[in-house]
Scaffold this active site. Structure first.
Site, mmCIF file in Angstrom:
data_model
loop_
_atom_site.group_PDB
_atom_site.id
_atom_site.type_symbol
_atom_site.label_atom_id
_atom_site.label_comp_id
_atom_site.label_asym_id
_atom_site.label_seq_id
_atom_site.Cartn_x
_atom_site.Cartn_y
_atom_site.Cartn_z
ATOM 1 N N ARG A 81 -12.569 -6.212 -36.819
ATOM 2 C CA ARG A 81 -13.393 -6.178 -35.353
ATOM 3 C C ARG A 81 -13.528 -7.632 -35.251
ATOM 4 N NH1 ARG A 81 -17.042 -2.589 -37.053
ATOM 5 N NH2 ARG A 81 -16.325 -0.318 -36.355
ATOM 6 N N LYS A 103 -4.867 -15.483 -23.413
ATOM 7 C CA LYS A 103 -4.470 -14.274 -23.248
ATOM 8 C C LYS A 103 -3.568 -13.811 -24.778
ATOM 9 C CE LYS A 103 -4.273 -13.513 -18.121
ATOM 10 N NZ LYS A 103 -3.220 -13.350 -17.575
ATOM 11 N N GLU A 145 7.130 -24.340 -16.156
ATOM 12 C CA GLU A 145 5.959 -24.077 -15.893
ATOM 13 C C GLU A 145 5.180 -24.923 -15.470
ATOM 14 O OE1 GLU A 145 3.981 -21.057 -16.420
ATOM 15 O OE2 GLU A 145 5.915 -19.541 -16.824
ATOM 16 N N LYS A 181 -3.926 -26.095 -16.709
ATOM 17 C CA LYS A 181 -3.440 -25.000 -17.128
ATOM 18 C C LYS A 181 -4.960 -24.324 -17.616
ATOM 19 C CE LYS A 181 -2.673 -20.612 -18.668
ATOM 20 N NZ LYS A 181 -1.786 -19.539 -19.815
ATOM 21 N N GLU A 191 -8.874 -13.754 -14.342
ATOM 22 C CA GLU A 191 -7.935 -13.402 -13.457
ATOM 23 C C GLU A 191 -8.294 -12.815 -12.161
ATOM 24 O OE1 GLU A 191 -3.692 -13.509 -14.965
ATOM 25 O OE2 GLU A 191 -3.212 -12.311 -13.421
ATOM 26 N N ARG A 195 -7.191 -17.899 -10.718
ATOM 27 C CA ARG A 195 -6.122 -17.725 -12.603
ATOM 28 C C ARG A 195 -4.926 -17.535 -11.707
ATOM 29 N NH1 ARG A 195 -7.159 -16.207 -18.209
ATOM 30 N NH2 ARG A 195 -4.719 -17.039 -18.828
ATOM 31 N N ASN A 199 0.134 -17.567 -11.054
ATOM 32 C CA ASN A 199 1.772 -15.933 -10.897
ATOM 33 C C ASN A 199 2.140 -16.938 -9.681
ATOM 34 O OD1 ASN A 199 0.157 -14.642 -12.543
ATOM 35 N ND2 ASN A 199 -0.854 -13.735 -11.138
ATOM 36 N N HIS A 202 6.137 -15.647 -10.515
ATOM 37 C CA HIS A 202 5.988 -14.621 -11.128
ATOM 38 C C HIS A 202 6.361 -13.623 -9.877
ATOM 39 C CE1 HIS A 202 4.953 -17.961 -14.039
ATOM 40 N NE2 HIS A 202 4.772 -17.297 -14.611
ATOM 41 N N HIS A 206 9.447 -11.977 -12.442
ATOM 42 C CA HIS A 206 9.180 -11.553 -13.397
ATOM 43 C C HIS A 206 10.357 -10.044 -12.985
ATOM 44 C CE1 HIS A 206 5.242 -11.546 -15.748
ATOM 45 N NE2 HIS A 206 5.767 -12.310 -16.166
ATOM 46 N N HIS A 222 12.351 -16.523 -20.196
ATOM 47 C CA HIS A 222 11.146 -16.585 -18.698
ATOM 48 C C HIS A 222 11.573 -17.281 -18.012
ATOM 49 C CE1 HIS A 222 7.736 -15.324 -17.647
ATOM 50 N NE2 HIS A 222 7.216 -16.716 -17.628
HETATM 51 N N1 LIG Z 1 -0.357 -15.206 -23.727
HETATM 52 C C1 LIG Z 1 -0.126 -16.152 -22.539
HETATM 53 O O1 LIG Z 1 -0.865 -16.377 -21.315
HETATM 54 C C2 LIG Z 1 2.150 -16.529 -22.431
HETATM 55 C C3 LIG Z 1 1.853 -17.039 -21.115
HETATM 56 C C4 LIG Z 1 3.630 -17.158 -21.462
HETATM 57 C C5 LIG Z 1 4.107 -16.141 -22.142
HETATM 58 N N2 LIG Z 1 3.506 -15.655 -23.135
HETATM 59 C C6 LIG Z 1 4.694 -15.089 -24.081
HETATM 60 O O2 LIG Z 1 5.206 -15.860 -24.544
HETATM 61 C C7 LIG Z 1 6.394 -15.686 -25.123
HETATM 62 C C8 LIG Z 1 7.209 -17.029 -24.863
HETATM 63 O O3 LIG Z 1 7.088 -17.280 -25.556
HETATM 64 P P1 LIG Z 1 7.962 -18.082 -26.105
HETATM 65 O O4 LIG Z 1 9.754 -18.624 -25.508
HETATM 66 O O5 LIG Z 1 7.494 -19.515 -26.675
HETATM 67 O O6 LIG Z 1 8.961 -17.747 -27.380
HETATM 68 P P2 LIG Z 1 9.349 -17.627 -28.785
HETATM 69 O O7 LIG Z 1 7.709 -17.689 -29.511
HETATM 70 O O8 LIG Z 1 10.221 -16.195 -28.633
HETATM 71 O O9 LIG Z 1 10.050 -18.927 -29.011
HETATM 72 C C9 LIG Z 1 11.377 -19.112 -28.923
HETATM 73 C C10 LIG Z 1 12.671 -19.419 -30.444
HETATM 74 O O10 LIG Z 1 12.540 -20.535 -30.257
HETATM 75 C C11 LIG Z 1 12.227 -20.820 -31.811
HETATM 76 N N3 LIG Z 1 11.262 -21.880 -31.656
HETATM 77 C C12 LIG Z 1 9.656 -21.966 -32.135
HETATM 78 N N4 LIG Z 1 9.543 -23.181 -31.660
HETATM 79 C C13 LIG Z 1 10.493 -24.271 -32.432
HETATM 80 C C14 LIG Z 1 10.469 -24.909 -32.932
HETATM 81 N N5 LIG Z 1 9.852 -26.307 -33.114
HETATM 82 N N6 LIG Z 1 12.006 -25.707 -33.402
HETATM 83 C C15 LIG Z 1 12.842 -25.367 -33.052
HETATM 84 N N7 LIG Z 1 13.165 -23.351 -32.994
HETATM 85 C C16 LIG Z 1 11.992 -23.124 -32.249
HETATM 86 C C17 LIG Z 1 11.526 -19.665 -31.795
HETATM 87 O O11 LIG Z 1 11.223 -19.227 -33.077
HETATM 88 C C18 LIG Z 1 12.428 -18.616 -31.062
HETATM 89 O O12 LIG Z 1 13.299 -17.909 -31.676
HETATM 90 C C19 LIG Z 1 6.071 -14.614 -24.610
HETATM 91 O O13 LIG Z 1 6.178 -12.848 -25.675
HETATM 92 C C20 LIG Z 1 5.011 -13.810 -23.219
HETATM 93 O O14 LIG Z 1 4.663 -13.114 -23.425
HETATM 94 C C21 LIG Z 1 2.828 -15.319 -23.432
HETATM 95 ZN ZN LIG Z 2 5.329 -17.600 -16.558
#
Ligand SMILES: NC(=O)c1ccc[n+]([C@@H]2O[C@H](COP(=O)([O-])OP(=O)(O)OC[C@H]3O[C@@H](n4cnc5c(N)ncnc54)[C@H](O)[C@@H]3O)[C@@H](O)[C@H]2O)c1
Ligand SMILES: [Zn+2]
Length: 319
Positions: A81, A103, A145, A181, A191, A195, A199, A202, A206, A222
């Protein structure tokens, strides 16, 4: 601690000196990439937590990009939990976006982030050095972003960004984006209002991202998709929200100069529109965009018609 193989290799050594001071810690390492952000990997994390004897007092440290913070945050927020977790974001995108705002989530049947919780980490620790090993394309992804943060809230920050070395954003710029942010999500955690300004870019972005995932061998990141979405939505802002011609031209030139053009023509518009209609941000089947009234100012809840959306797509595809 939750890592993927890249962050275990590149980032864990950077913080090892702090981690070694902990009495007792274990590492859960998963495969890198969005394919791991699902219920099967989450079950794997829960089982490892059980195997390692994690109790209500345990802390999960999420060392990685947005995949690790979303999955780790979700696993922690539901295990027994809810146990405490902290984020140590290692990509630019996760530093300025995913780790801030509470999130958490996983994908189900290719629907992104459809299962999740709003749960705040106990803390977020950002180490700028992590960016040194991050591929250039991932830096650009997070940068979209940051540009958005300037466009929606702070014209001075936008001006600063456009005159900076954006291939290698400084710690000060990262910090400023986190502040923007953070301020927005504290004001409106769930949101309901402000917030939604995050978007901007987006709604169309998206759709372009999903389209690219379905059709391209090497799909857009992205940020690349959001960059295209921001140009389209800047055009919508110009048509509907008072963004002037000069500002539209500036946004188009700055963003267009940083990101490769994504080529699509009129024959793709119906597919893109179909994807937009399914977006979970919509209410009552109407497509809603957050638009700019000027650089640095955003207005939420602008209903856009199919014709208007197509005109903005036409603007981008003719560039
Ligand atoms: N929760 C939220 O508010 C929110 C907001 C935006 C995006 N997201 C989510 O985030 C995800 C995308 O995040 P991301 O772009 O960080 O992707 P990711 O976590 O897949 O990282 C991208 C790549 O970089 C590598 N990597 C990470 N740090 C590294 C470093 N310092 N050196 C070398 N390689 C490294 C990872 O292993 C991966 O292969 C999506 O799933 C998206 O939905 C969430
Ligand atoms: Zn985004």
């Amino acid at each position: 601690m939750l890592t993927d193989q890249n962050t275990a290799k590149h980032c864990l050594p950077v913080i090892r000196k702090y981690i070694d001071k902990l009495d007792n810690f274990d590492i859960i390492e998963i495969n890198a990439g969005e394919e791991s952000k699902n219920i099967d990997f989450c079950v794997g994390v829960w089982k490892m937590l059980i195997d390692y004897g994690a109790d209500r007092e345990s802390l999960l440290i999420n060392l990685g990009g947005g995949v690790i913070s979303d999955l780790g945050g979700f696993a922690a927020s539901t295990y027994k939990r809810g146990i405490d977790f902290v984020h140590v974001p290692t990509t630019l995108l996760s530093q300025v976006d995913a780790s801030v705002g509470g999130k958490t989530g996983i994908d189900l049947d290719n629907i992104k982030n459809i299962i999740g919780t709003f749960t705040q980490p106990k803390a977020v620790f950002i180490e700028h050095e992590f960016l040194q090993t991050l591929p250039a394309r991932q830096i650009l992804s997070g940068l979209a972003e940051m540009l958005k943060h300037g466009l929606i809230t702070d014209a001075g920050y936008w001006n600063l960004l456009k005159n900076s070395d954006l291939k290698n954003p400084s710690a000060e710029l990262v910090y400023h984006s986190v502040e923007i942010k953070n301020k927005v999500v504290i004001e409106d955690p769930h949101e309901k209002g402000i917030r939604k300004s995050l978007n901007f870019g987006h709604t169309i972005g998206h759709a372009i991202e999903t389209y690219s995932l379905m059709n391209d061998e090497n799909p857009l990141t992205h940020g690349e998709a959001i960059a295209a979405g921001m140009i389209c939505e800047a055009k919508l802002s110009n048509m509907k929200a008072g963004l002037n011609d000069w500002e539209l031209a500036e946004i188009t030139v700055v963003i267009g100069g940083l990101y490769p053009k994504y080529n699509f023509d009129e024959s793709c518009f119906d597919t893109l529109y179909g994807i937009m209609l399914k977006d979970k941000k919509n209410q009552s089947g109407k497509i809603n965009c957050s638009l700019l009234t000027a650089i640095g100012q955003c207005r939420i809840d602008n209903v856009c018609t199919q014709d208007e959306l197509y005109e903005s797509l036409r603007y981008y595809s003719a560039l």
